[in-house]
Design an enzyme around this catalytic site. Structure first.
Site, mmCIF file in Angstrom:
data_model
loop_
_atom_site.group_PDB
_atom_site.id
_atom_site.type_symbol
_atom_site.label_atom_id
_atom_site.label_comp_id
_atom_site.label_asym_id
_atom_site.label_seq_id
_atom_site.Cartn_x
_atom_site.Cartn_y
_atom_site.Cartn_z
ATOM 1 N N LEU A 106 32.180 21.853 -104.879
ATOM 2 C CA LEU A 106 33.275 22.402 -104.075
ATOM 3 C C LEU A 106 34.073 23.446 -104.845
ATOM 4 C CD1 LEU A 106 34.598 19.173 -102.292
ATOM 5 C CD2 LEU A 106 33.031 20.894 -101.385
ATOM 6 N N CYS A 107 33.360 24.272 -105.611
ATOM 7 C CA CYS A 107 34.029 25.344 -106.360
ATOM 8 C C CYS A 107 33.270 26.659 -106.186
ATOM 9 C CB CYS A 107 34.177 24.982 -107.826
ATOM 10 S SG CYS A 107 32.683 24.358 -108.627
#
Length: 295
Positions: free
Chosen positions: A90-91
């Site tokens: 999630l980056c």
């Protein structure tokens, strides 16, 4: 066309997701401030270590029996690549950029007839390279704490030094994301073994007439044997801190974009919901009026 019930459920789901992404953005922003401060504080120390190694290395470069971390094995056959990634996702494309650069290096080295080995650090790197290049992995490190203790770099340095002394590698290169700002992290490689003295010397270049003269005690060779392992650990630690700062910056940016996209989706679905609801009301009115006229 979706029913009103389905639209309400979809809007509610996106609102819940928006709350989560907004909270993750704030958490990443809070962590980023600390991680950025630590990464920026480590840069001068790592640079000073490289300059110190450049000053000390002049006496032993080219001599036989020098430290392996400085001179290497004298060969260029077996390359160890150490990709650094985060433990979590999630980056955005933060981890994928390290994967791509590492893959390019693997293909280039193999095309030159070199043997490539991998020592991935971080769950994302381990997961990816275990699928694509499992036969190249010689060791792995996962579960790095968020505060990145120096012991992680110390353990990694010990592993690399052990492989070098056992004659299992000739060259070691680090692949990681250098933190620029929250919006930008640049993937790059850094050669750790053998030590690139020329680059370190260039960063500390001063006019010859202004150079200070040093007296070393103990002698330069003894200092090198003691400081080179510490320098390796410091360079690894600085890269780990850059990775931690870059991860939080990338996650903050990704979650901000996700929150904005969720808001746009909610607005769009709300318009569809209102139009659908109005159309249903209009149809019901038409049916009532038509029925009344028929009577």
């Amino acid at each position: 066309m979706a029913s009103l019930k389905e639209l309400r459920a979809r809007i509610g789901s996106i609102k819940s997701t928006k709350k989560i992404t907004s909270a993750m953005k704030m958490v990443a922003a809070a962590k980023l401030r600390r991680a950025q401060a630590r990464a920026e504080s480590a840069r001068p120390y790592a640079s000073a270590m490289r300059r110190m190694m450049a000053e000390l290395a002049g006496a032993t470069v080219g001599e036989e029996g020098g430290p392996l971390l400085l001179t290497g094995t004298g060969k260029d056959k077996i390359h160890l690549l150490v990709p650094l990634t985060s433990d979590r996702g999630l980056c955005g494309g933060f981890n994928a950029s390290v994967h791509r650069l590492t893959e390019r290096l693997i293909r280039r080295l193999q095309s030159e007839g070199k043997t490539v080995k991998l020592l991935p650090v971080g769950r994302r790197a381990i997961s990816y390279f275990s699928r694509e290049y499992s036969d190249l992995i010689v060791d792995k490190i996962m579960g790095i704490p968020g505060d990145v203790p120096f012991s992680v770099a110390e353990g990694l340095g010990v592993k690399i030094n052990a492989l070098l002394e056992a004659g299992e590698i000739d060259v070691c290169e680090l692949v990681f994301n250098k933190f620029i700002n929250a919006m930008s992290q640049v993937p790059q490689k850094q050669q750790l073994v053998p030590l690139v003295v020329e680059d370190a010397a260039e960063t500390s270049a001063v006019a010859d007439e202004n150079k200070a003269l040093y007296d070393f005690e103990p002698d330069e060779e003894t200092l090198l044997f003691r400081l080179l392992p510490k320098n390796l650990q410091v360079q690894l630690y600085a890269a780990l801190l850059e990775t931690a700062a870059g991860e939080n910056g990338a996650r903050m940016t990704a979650m901000d974009n996700a929150t904005r996209n969720a808001g746009r989706s909610i607005d769009s679905l709300s318009q569809v919901y209102n139009r659908t609801r109005q159309a249903n009301i209009t149809n019901e009115l038409i049916e009532i009026i038509s029925g009344a006229q028929a009577v």
